[in-house]
Design a protein around this motif. Structure first.
Motif, short mmCIF file in Angstrom:
data_model
loop_
_atom_site.label_atom_id
_atom_site.label_comp_id
_atom_site.label_asym_id
_atom_site.label_seq_id
_atom_site.Cartn_x
_atom_site.Cartn_y
_atom_site.Cartn_z
N LEU A 28 13.32 -25.23 -13.88
CA LEU A 28 14.23 -26.21 -13.60
C LEU A 28 13.97 -26.93 -12.25
O LEU A 28 13.38 -25.99 -11.26
CB LEU A 28 15.61 -25.79 -13.50
N GLY A 29 14.01 -28.27 -12.16
CA GLY A 29 13.83 -28.87 -10.81
C GLY A 29 12.56 -29.88 -11.05
O GLY A 29 12.37 -30.67 -10.04
N MET A 30 11.90 -29.56 -11.87
CA MET A 30 10.65 -30.50 -12.04
C MET A 30 10.92 -31.64 -12.94
O MET A 30 11.94 -31.34 -13.54
CB MET A 30 9.51 -29.73 -13.00
N ALA A 31 10.31 -32.82 -12.90
CA ALA A 31 10.93 -33.96 -13.49
C ALA A 31 9.85 -34.38 -14.45
O ALA A 31 8.64 -34.04 -14.37
CB ALA A 31 11.09 -35.29 -12.44
N ALA A 32 10.22 -34.94 -15.67
CA ALA A 32 9.32 -35.51 -16.42
C ALA A 32 9.76 -36.75 -17.00
O ALA A 32 10.85 -37.23 -16.83
CB ALA A 32 9.20 -34.53 -17.81
N ALA A 33 8.72 -37.59 -17.44
CA ALA A 33 8.96 -39.13 -17.93
C ALA A 33 8.45 -39.36 -19.34
O ALA A 33 7.64 -38.72 -19.87
CB ALA A 33 8.44 -40.00 -17.18
N ILE A 34 9.18 -40.07 -20.19
CA ILE A 34 8.77 -40.45 -21.42
C ILE A 34 8.54 -41.92 -21.31
O ILE A 34 9.65 -42.57 -21.11
CB ILE A 34 9.80 -40.11 -22.43
N THR A 35 7.26 -42.32 -21.99
CA THR A 35 6.89 -43.78 -21.98
C THR A 35 7.81 -44.26 -23.29
O THR A 35 7.27 -43.89 -24.15
CB THR A 35 5.61 -44.13 -21.97
N LEU A 36 8.54 -45.29 -23.37
CA LEU A 36 9.09 -45.98 -24.40
C LEU A 36 8.81 -47.14 -24.83
O LEU A 36 8.55 -48.19 -23.80
CB LEU A 36 10.47 -45.93 -24.47
N PRO A 37 8.71 -47.68 -25.89
CA PRO A 37 8.39 -48.88 -26.22
C PRO A 37 9.60 -49.67 -25.85
O PRO A 37 10.62 -49.55 -26.10
CB PRO A 37 8.22 -49.04 -27.88
N THR A 38 9.24 -50.89 -25.30
CA THR A 38 10.29 -51.86 -24.69
C THR A 38 10.07 -53.39 -25.52
O THR A 38 8.91 -53.85 -25.79
CB THR A 38 10.45 -52.20 -23.60
N GLY A 39 11.19 -54.02 -25.89
CA GLY A 39 11.16 -55.29 -26.29
C GLY A 39 10.46 -55.46 -27.64
O GLY A 39 9.69 -56.37 -27.78
N VAL A 40 10.32 -54.50 -28.75
CA VAL A 40 9.66 -54.54 -29.70
C VAL A 40 10.28 -54.68 -31.04
O VAL A 40 9.67 -54.81 -32.22
CB VAL A 40 8.75 -53.30 -29.54
N TYR A 41 11.89 -55.10 -31.01
CA TYR A 41 12.61 -55.17 -32.25
C TYR A 41 12.74 -56.52 -32.52
O TYR A 41 13.06 -57.33 -31.62
CB TYR A 41 13.86 -54.39 -32.02
N ALA A 42 12.68 -56.99 -33.74
CA ALA A 42 12.85 -58.32 -34.29
C ALA A 42 14.40 -58.48 -34.10
O ALA A 42 15.26 -57.61 -34.31
CB ALA A 42 12.43 -58.36 -35.63
N ALA A 43 14.76 -59.75 -34.05
CA ALA A 43 16.11 -60.24 -34.08
C ALA A 43 17.13 -59.63 -34.90
O ALA A 43 18.25 -59.52 -34.68
CB ALA A 43 16.13 -61.82 -33.79
N ALA A 359 20.06 -29.64 -22.26
CA ALA A 359 19.03 -28.92 -22.88
C ALA A 359 17.53 -29.33 -22.67
O ALA A 359 16.87 -30.03 -23.77
CB ALA A 359 19.46 -28.98 -24.59
N ARG A 360 17.16 -29.22 -21.66
CA ARG A 360 15.98 -29.41 -21.04
C ARG A 360 15.49 -28.35 -19.89
O ARG A 360 16.31 -28.28 -18.96
CB ARG A 360 15.81 -30.85 -20.50
N THR A 361 14.37 -28.05 -19.96
CA THR A 361 14.13 -27.13 -18.79
C THR A 361 13.47 -27.65 -17.70
O THR A 361 13.35 -26.98 -16.58
CB THR A 361 12.93 -26.11 -19.41
N ASP A 362 13.32 -28.84 -17.52
CA ASP A 362 12.90 -29.58 -16.24
C ASP A 362 13.71 -30.42 -15.62
O ASP A 362 13.37 -31.50 -15.09
CB ASP A 362 11.43 -30.10 -16.64
N VAL A 363 15.09 -30.08 -15.84
CA VAL A 363 16.06 -31.00 -15.22
C VAL A 363 16.60 -30.30 -13.67
O VAL A 363 16.96 -29.06 -13.78
CB VAL A 363 17.26 -31.41 -16.37
N ASP A 364 16.54 -30.85 -12.88
CA ASP A 364 16.95 -30.51 -11.47
C ASP A 364 18.80 -30.38 -11.51
O ASP A 364 19.02 -31.41 -11.55
CB ASP A 364 16.66 -31.26 -10.58
N ILE A 365 18.96 -29.32 -11.48
CA ILE A 365 20.56 -29.30 -11.43
C ILE A 365 21.07 -28.53 -9.81
O ILE A 365 22.27 -28.01 -9.82
CB ILE A 365 21.24 -28.39 -12.37
N THR A 366 20.06 -28.52 -8.97
CA THR A 366 20.46 -27.83 -7.78
C THR A 366 21.64 -28.37 -6.89
O THR A 366 22.12 -27.77 -6.16
CB THR A 366 19.34 -27.90 -6.92
N GLY A 367 22.09 -29.65 -7.18
CA GLY A 367 23.08 -30.45 -6.38
C GLY A 367 24.33 -30.13 -6.98
O GLY A 367 25.34 -30.50 -6.50
#
Length: 430
Positions: A28-43, A359-367
């Motif tokens: 806990l306390g480490m951060a992670a990032a997920i790269t997501l597709p953006t602006g890829v959906y038709a109208a 439900a993630r092991t890398d979320v900082d909850i120290t505050g």
């Protein structure tokens, strides 16, 4: 909250192990990032419909922001969220999954999940975790969303349970948070003598009362026996279960519980605690989310006390999650939304908004002091169950919880109640 159906095949498939939770806490306390597709959906693919029972103010605000941020990253996408209170949602989900399924639906894990996976109403999400680098960071909670080797939900948070108490009542009466059953009964006696009800509870919704049975059984008979009972492999007329009812009957017989408990819903019993008319409530963090922030400072917490020191101290730890219904219209968009929700900052905001743990092991909850205390409770657990109606067959759970309600109202009917539960067990698990 747990209203929390076939059961899993082994304890490890529905219990969060001490080792797994320890590993979760360790990072806990480490951060992670997920790269997501953006602006890829038709109208013509822009509407995402979400049905949610997380309607408390904190989680609702967090989810609304997450949805707005997702829309901003995906121009043209519109996220529509239908909120419902949890008790109504338990009924409506049975209908909307068949008649008008949303793209995303929140629900309970474990046996409750399997009610719908057996009917093929939840999409197979097995590849989702590897695709979004979530397998390792969500590993401790994946058994709760699995059936066989497939996953059907994404875990969002887990909930711990125990006694919430009114600090002013405890101080006035001169009692401290008890560590043993004898200390709990001694405290209850002093509280009762002061004119305050020791334990508030609302059993009209049935599930809250099951927490007493689960904890008494685990504290007296251990987790292994408790899970055998949940699996239908042990008898409700076993002397060990009768001993649980006898122990439970002690505070009931002494008038330590709220009168006419079956006339109150679980949430309707909380004001008695906040107003000092009752001293304790065995429940989850929904006690806090149901009260205004200014009332939180007077509410303390302690774990369910030890009864037999030789019995390993297991805890009740419930996992909640979210799924993509099989009939969803926009499954690719739904997967992208869930991946976005799963980002550490988003899942943290969503979970802590409901006073539960992400439900993630890398979320900082120290505050967050309360979150840290609950994580410590989970970390130190010597095994865990989810909740009575998440661990056993749903039909058995309904019969059992009605029996617990009857027993609280009239403990002299214990033998009749247990015989009825045993008859149901033999029929359901034949």
């Amino acid at each position: 909250m747990t209203d929390r159906s076939a059961t899993t095949t082994s304890n490890s498939r529905r219990c969060i192990s001490r080792r797994a939770l320890g590993a979760a806490v360790a990072v806990l306390g480490m951060a992670a990032a997920i790269t997501l597709p953006t602006g890829v959906y038709a109208a013509d693919e822009q509407t995402l419909v979400v049905n949610s029972d997380r309607s408390g103010a904190g989680q609702k605000a967090a989810m609304n922001k997450i949805a707005a941020d997702f829309e901003a990253k995906n121009p043209g996408v519109k996220v529509t969220i239908n909120y419902s209170d949890v008790e109504s949602y338990k009924t409506s989900i049975r209908n909307f999954l068949v008649t008008n399924p949303p793209d995303v639906a929140f629900w309970f894990t474990g046996a409750r999940m399997k009610t719908f996976t057996k009917r093929n109403l939840f999409d197979d999400m097995s590849g989702f975790f590897a695709e979004n680098n979530l397998t390792n960071v969500m590993k401790p909670w994946l058994p709760a969303v699995s059936e066989g080797d497939k996953q059907y939900m994404m875990p969002t948070n887990f909930t711990t349970w125990g006694f919430f108490y009114n600090k002013q009542v405890f101080e006035k009466v001169g009692v401290a948070p008890p560590a043993t059953w004898d200390e709990l009964m001694a405290a209850a006696a002093k509280i009762k003598a002061s004119g305050v009800t020791p334990f508030t509870i609302g059993t009209r919704d049935l599930w809250a009362n099951a927490l007493w049975f689960d904890y008494l059984d685990m504290r007296m008979n251990g987790l292994d026996f408790h899970m055998q009972l949940m699996d239908g492999k042990a008898s409700y007329t076993d002397p060990r279960v009768k001993a649980v009812f006898a122990k439970w009957g002690e505070p009931i017989g002494k008038g330590y519980f709220l009168d006419n408990a079956s006339s109150y819903g679980w949430q309707e019993a909380i004001p008695f605690l906040a107003q000092g008319k009752a001293a304790m409530y065995l429940l989850g963090p929904y006690v806090l989310t149901s009260l205004p922030a200014e009332a939180h400072g007077n509410i303390g917490f302690f774990p369910f006390p030890v009864i037999d020191p030789s019995v390993p101290k297991a805890e009740e730890i419930s996992v909640n999650g979210v799924t993509i219904p099989s009939g969803a219209k926009n499954k690719p968009l739904a997967r992208s939304f869930l991946a976005f929700l799963a980002q550490p900052d988003n899942l943290k905001a969503f979970a802590l908004g409901g006073a539960v743990l992400p439900a993630r092991t890398d979320v900082d909850i120290t505050g967050d002091a309360f979150a840290q205390s609950q994580m410590a409770l989970a970390k130190n657990a010597q095994g865990s169950a989810q909740f009575y109606d998440r661990d056993t067959d749903p039909e058995m759970a309904q019969v059992g919880m009605k029996g617990f309600q009857e027993f609280l109202a009239n403990p002299k009917r214990s033998d009749t109640v247990l015989e009825r539960l045993e008859a149901a067990r033999q029929r359901i698990f034949k």
